[in-house]
Write a protein that holds these residues in place. Structure first.
Motif, PDB file in Angstrom:
ATOM      1  N   ILE A  31       9.387  41.306 -47.297  1.00 42.06           N
ATOM      2  CA  ILE A  31       8.017  40.965 -47.677  1.00 42.06           C
ATOM      3  C   ILE A  31       7.065  42.005 -47.112  1.00 42.06           C
ATOM      4  O   ILE A  31       6.152  42.491 -47.793  1.00 42.06           O
ATOM      5  CB  ILE A  31       7.645  39.551 -47.198  1.00 42.06           C
ATOM      6  CG1 ILE A  31       8.491  38.501 -47.927  1.00 42.06           C
ATOM      7  CG2 ILE A  31       6.160  39.282 -47.410  1.00 42.06           C
ATOM      8  CD1 ILE A  31       8.249  37.089 -47.447  1.00 42.06           C
ATOM      9  N   GLY A  32       7.284  42.368 -45.852  1.00 46.66           N
ATOM     10  CA  GLY A  32       6.494  43.442 -45.252  1.00 46.66           C
ATOM     11  C   GLY A  32       6.669  44.742 -46.010  1.00 46.66           C
ATOM     12  O   GLY A  32       5.698  45.489 -46.227  1.00 46.66           O
ATOM     13  N   ILE A  45      11.866  38.335 -44.579  1.00 46.45           N
ATOM     14  CA  ILE A  45      10.491  38.562 -44.139  1.00 46.45           C
ATOM     15  C   ILE A  45      10.245  40.056 -43.953  1.00 46.45           C
ATOM     16  O   ILE A  45       9.152  40.571 -44.245  1.00 46.45           O
ATOM     17  CB  ILE A  45      10.214  37.778 -42.842  1.00 46.45           C
ATOM     18  CG1 ILE A  45      10.287  36.276 -43.122  1.00 46.45           C
ATOM     19  CG2 ILE A  45       8.856  38.141 -42.248  1.00 46.45           C
ATOM     20  CD1 ILE A  45      10.212  35.402 -41.898  1.00 46.45           C
ATOM     21  N   HIS A  46      11.269  40.784 -43.473  1.00 45.26           N
ATOM     22  CA  HIS A  46      11.212  42.247 -43.384  1.00 45.26           C
ATOM     23  C   HIS A  46      10.882  42.836 -44.754  1.00 45.26           C
ATOM     24  O   HIS A  46      10.055  43.757 -44.877  1.00 45.26           O
ATOM     25  CB  HIS A  46      12.571  42.747 -42.882  1.00 45.26           C
ATOM     26  CG  HIS A  46      12.731  44.234 -42.842  1.00 45.26           C
ATOM     27  ND1 HIS A  46      12.976  44.988 -43.978  1.00 45.26           N
ATOM     28  CD2 HIS A  46      12.707  45.109 -41.807  1.00 45.26           C
ATOM     29  CE1 HIS A  46      13.094  46.264 -43.647  1.00 45.26           C
ATOM     30  NE2 HIS A  46      12.929  46.365 -42.338  1.00 45.26           N
ATOM     31  N   TRP A  87       9.890  33.379 -34.823  1.00 49.35           N
ATOM     32  CA  TRP A  87       8.759  33.971 -35.531  1.00 49.35           C
ATOM     33  C   TRP A  87       8.270  35.230 -34.839  1.00 49.35           C
ATOM     34  O   TRP A  87       7.695  36.109 -35.493  1.00 49.35           O
ATOM     35  CB  TRP A  87       7.644  32.936 -35.671  1.00 49.35           C
ATOM     36  CG  TRP A  87       8.073  31.817 -36.569  1.00 49.35           C
ATOM     37  CD1 TRP A  87       8.433  30.545 -36.206  1.00 49.35           C
ATOM     38  CD2 TRP A  87       8.245  31.885 -37.985  1.00 49.35           C
ATOM     39  NE1 TRP A  87       8.811  29.822 -37.300  1.00 49.35           N
ATOM     40  CE2 TRP A  87       8.699  30.614 -38.411  1.00 49.35           C
ATOM     41  CE3 TRP A  87       8.050  32.884 -38.928  1.00 49.35           C
ATOM     42  CZ2 TRP A  87       8.964  30.333 -39.746  1.00 49.35           C
ATOM     43  CZ3 TRP A  87       8.311  32.606 -40.258  1.00 49.35           C
ATOM     44  CH2 TRP A  87       8.763  31.349 -40.661  1.00 49.35           C
ATOM     45  N   ALA A 101      10.699  37.655 -36.241  1.00 48.69           N
ATOM     46  CA  ALA A 101      10.414  37.835 -37.664  1.00 48.69           C
ATOM     47  C   ALA A 101       9.152  38.659 -37.883  1.00 48.69           C
ATOM     48  O   ALA A 101       9.084  39.483 -38.803  1.00 48.69           O
ATOM     49  CB  ALA A 101      10.278  36.477 -38.348  1.00 48.69           C
ATOM     50  N   PHE A 102       8.148  38.467 -37.031  1.00 50.69           N
ATOM     51  CA  PHE A 102       6.927  39.268 -37.172  1.00 50.69           C
ATOM     52  C   PHE A 102       7.219  40.743 -36.935  1.00 50.69           C
ATOM     53  O   PHE A 102       6.733  41.613 -37.662  1.00 50.69           O
ATOM     54  CB  PHE A 102       5.853  38.788 -36.193  1.00 50.69           C
ATOM     55  CG  PHE A 102       4.622  39.666 -36.186  1.00 50.69           C
ATOM     56  CD1 PHE A 102       3.733  39.623 -37.253  1.00 50.69           C
ATOM     57  CD2 PHE A 102       4.359  40.529 -35.132  1.00 50.69           C
ATOM     58  CE1 PHE A 102       2.602  40.446 -37.254  1.00 50.69           C
ATOM     59  CE2 PHE A 102       3.245  41.347 -35.127  1.00 50.69           C
ATOM     60  CZ  PHE A 102       2.364  41.298 -36.193  1.00 50.69           C
ATOM     61  N   PHE A 133       8.842  42.032 -39.962  1.00 52.42           N
ATOM     62  CA  PHE A 133       7.844  42.188 -41.025  1.00 52.42           C
ATOM     63  C   PHE A 133       7.133  43.530 -40.899  1.00 52.42           C
ATOM     64  O   PHE A 133       6.997  44.278 -41.874  1.00 52.42           O
ATOM     65  CB  PHE A 133       6.826  41.045 -40.948  1.00 52.42           C
ATOM     66  CG  PHE A 133       5.633  41.224 -41.852  1.00 52.42           C
ATOM     67  CD1 PHE A 133       5.671  40.769 -43.164  1.00 52.42           C
ATOM     68  CD2 PHE A 133       4.479  41.840 -41.384  1.00 52.42           C
ATOM     69  CE1 PHE A 133       4.573  40.933 -44.002  1.00 52.42           C
ATOM     70  CE2 PHE A 133       3.381  42.013 -42.214  1.00 52.42           C
ATOM     71  CZ  PHE A 133       3.428  41.559 -43.531  1.00 52.42           C
ATOM     72  N   PHE A 165       7.231  46.802 -43.286  1.00 51.95           N
ATOM     73  CA  PHE A 165       5.950  47.340 -43.746  1.00 51.95           C
ATOM     74  C   PHE A 165       5.886  48.845 -43.508  1.00 51.95           C
ATOM     75  O   PHE A 165       5.560  49.625 -44.410  1.00 51.95           O
ATOM     76  CB  PHE A 165       4.822  46.630 -42.990  1.00 51.95           C
ATOM     77  CG  PHE A 165       3.430  46.983 -43.450  1.00 51.95           C
ATOM     78  CD1 PHE A 165       2.732  46.120 -44.274  1.00 51.95           C
ATOM     79  CD2 PHE A 165       2.813  48.162 -43.045  1.00 51.95           C
ATOM     80  CE1 PHE A 165       1.436  46.424 -44.691  1.00 51.95           C
ATOM     81  CE2 PHE A 165       1.535  48.483 -43.464  1.00 51.95           C
ATOM     82  CZ  PHE A 165       0.838  47.606 -44.294  1.00 51.95           C
TER      83      PHE A 165
END
Length: 424
Positions: free
Chosen positions: A366-367, A363-364, A234, A237-238, A241, A245
């Protein structure tokens, strides 16, 4: 001279890296090069920025969702077939977009079908074949592959701007479809090969010593889902993200933001393009040192300096300031995805790397969707781009701090404590 000696002089895997880098250039350049299209599309279809930002955000999610699907199809049909399917979808979607004159049709064709096709020609599709062809120099090969993403930003954005001015945005998309056919189809048929020769890049002249420190072997997981219960996944992953973004905010709204700040279209596009030009050079350098210094330290530095670059972009008022910030930002624009996949491999091993990286890259996206939406929405509601770019700066600095805390290996003495017991 023997066959092995010839292979030692020039390894065919580098041909695959080259064509995959070009495919990545086209894919990422198209996905992140929407900036020059924004105002022409708004004027043509009569949309406001929020509506277009929603379409762009949805397209980012479709792009991300398509990646696990592409990975599954790779297992069934191989890289060549998936790439050809992707090219077919890209061409079909562009033709549909060309004849779209209402928002709904445009959203389905450009926002949905095009993004699905691009996910099939994306780095997630070509990274596995490059990884299979390289064991001794995998890190270097993946960094070189990443130059395609950087070159996409550098080349496609100014090219789109030029052709939109000359022939309009619809005809520019048709030219893009032709380029995909001319480049991607022969590459997939004649160069891409999933079968790796015995020995791979361990042939004479291609060997490199491993940089892994003894005693730092990756943890062995019985299932990839166990990684989701641990902190390092995570943390990586953050960072991805925030990477998505920031990159998609710049790709979707960078040129419009700069033109809103009274830069010309040419100056704005060239300023964004400089980031990619410098990033290509920095990617080659980072690839040469990636196995010599701590990956987490390099990743943390990339996110930190990138954050300062985003703040600089929204504050510049003169062309020379824009170009200076673009050069500094370009130095650290590359490498976050390559380093993230390498860190996942270091910690969890290569068995589950594909699926873990695939979900982390989702997740990238989603950002990316949130960043693309926020760029348009915040400008219409606050009348300034400083809100979106200020948030991006804060997130990138936070990602830098989180990345510096990623462990070099994972210790799981008890399964129920896996989320908390991490050895630094």
């Amino acid at each position: 001279m023997s066959r092995n000696q010839l292979k030692g002089r020039w390894y065919f895997g580098w041909n695959i890296v080259a064509v995959c880098a070009v495919l990545t250039l086209l894919t990422v350049g198209t996905r992140l090069g929407i900036g020059p299209f924004v105002k022409p599309i708004l004027n043509d279809l009569g949309m406001d920025r929020t509506a277009l930002s929603v379409i762009i955000a949805i397209s980012m999610l479709v792009y991300g969702i398509g990646m696990p699907l592409a990975g599954r199809l790779l297992d069934w049909f191989g890289t060549r077939t998936v790439l050809l399917i992707g090219v077919g979808l890209v061409v079909l979607s562009i033709i549909w977009t060309y004849f779209s004159h209402d928002v709904l049709s445009f959203a389905i064709a450009y926002g949905g079908l095009l993004s699905l096709g691009l996910s099939f020609t994306s780095p997630v599709t070509v990274t596995p074949v490059v990884s299979r062809w390289f064991t001794q120099q995998r890190g270097k090969a993946l960094f070189y592959l990443a130059t395609g993403s950087m070159a996409g930003i550098a080349i496609m954005t100014p090219i789109f701007t030029m052709f939109i001015t000359l022939v309009g945005w619809r005809n520019t998309l048709l030219l893009l479809a032709g380029i995909f056919i001319v480049i991607a189809v022969p590459s997939a048929i004649f160069v891409i090969r999933d079968e790796v020769p015995e020995g791979g890049d361990a042939l004479p002249g291609n060997q490199r010593s491993s940089s892994r420190t003894k005693g730092q072997e990756p943890v062995v997981l019985s299932s990839w889902t166990e990684a989701l219960k641990t902190r390092p996944f995570w943390q990586v992953a953050f960072g991805l993200f925030v990477c998505g973004f920031s990159m998609n905010l710049l790709g979707s709204h960078g040129v419009p933001m700069l033109t809103d700040h009274h830069f010309s279209n040419v100056t704005a596009s060239f300023g964004v393009g400089i980031i990619g030009i410098v990033a290509v050079i920095s990617t080659v350098f980072l690839g040469s040192v990636a196995d010599r210094i701590s990956r987490r330290n390099m990743l943390g530095l990339i996110y930190f300096v990138r954050g300062l670059g985003f703040l600089g972009l929204v504050l510049v008022i003169a062309p020379w300031q824009l170009y200076l910030v673009a050069v500094i930002g370009g130095l650290v624009w590359a490498g976050s995805s390559a380093l993230s996949s390498a860190i996942l491999g270091d910690i969890y091993g290569v068995r589950w790397l594909g699926i873990l990286y695939g979900w982390a890259y989702f997740i990238h996206q989603i950002g990316g969707a949130i960043g693309s939406f926020l760029g348009g929405w915040s400008y219409e509601h606050f009348g300034t781009h400083l809100v979106a770019y200020g948030i991006t700066t804060v997130l990138l600095i936070l990602a830098s701090v989180v990345s510096l805390q990623i462990p070099s290996q994972l210790n799981l003495p008890k399964k129920q404590d896996s989320f908390f017991k991490v050895t630094l």
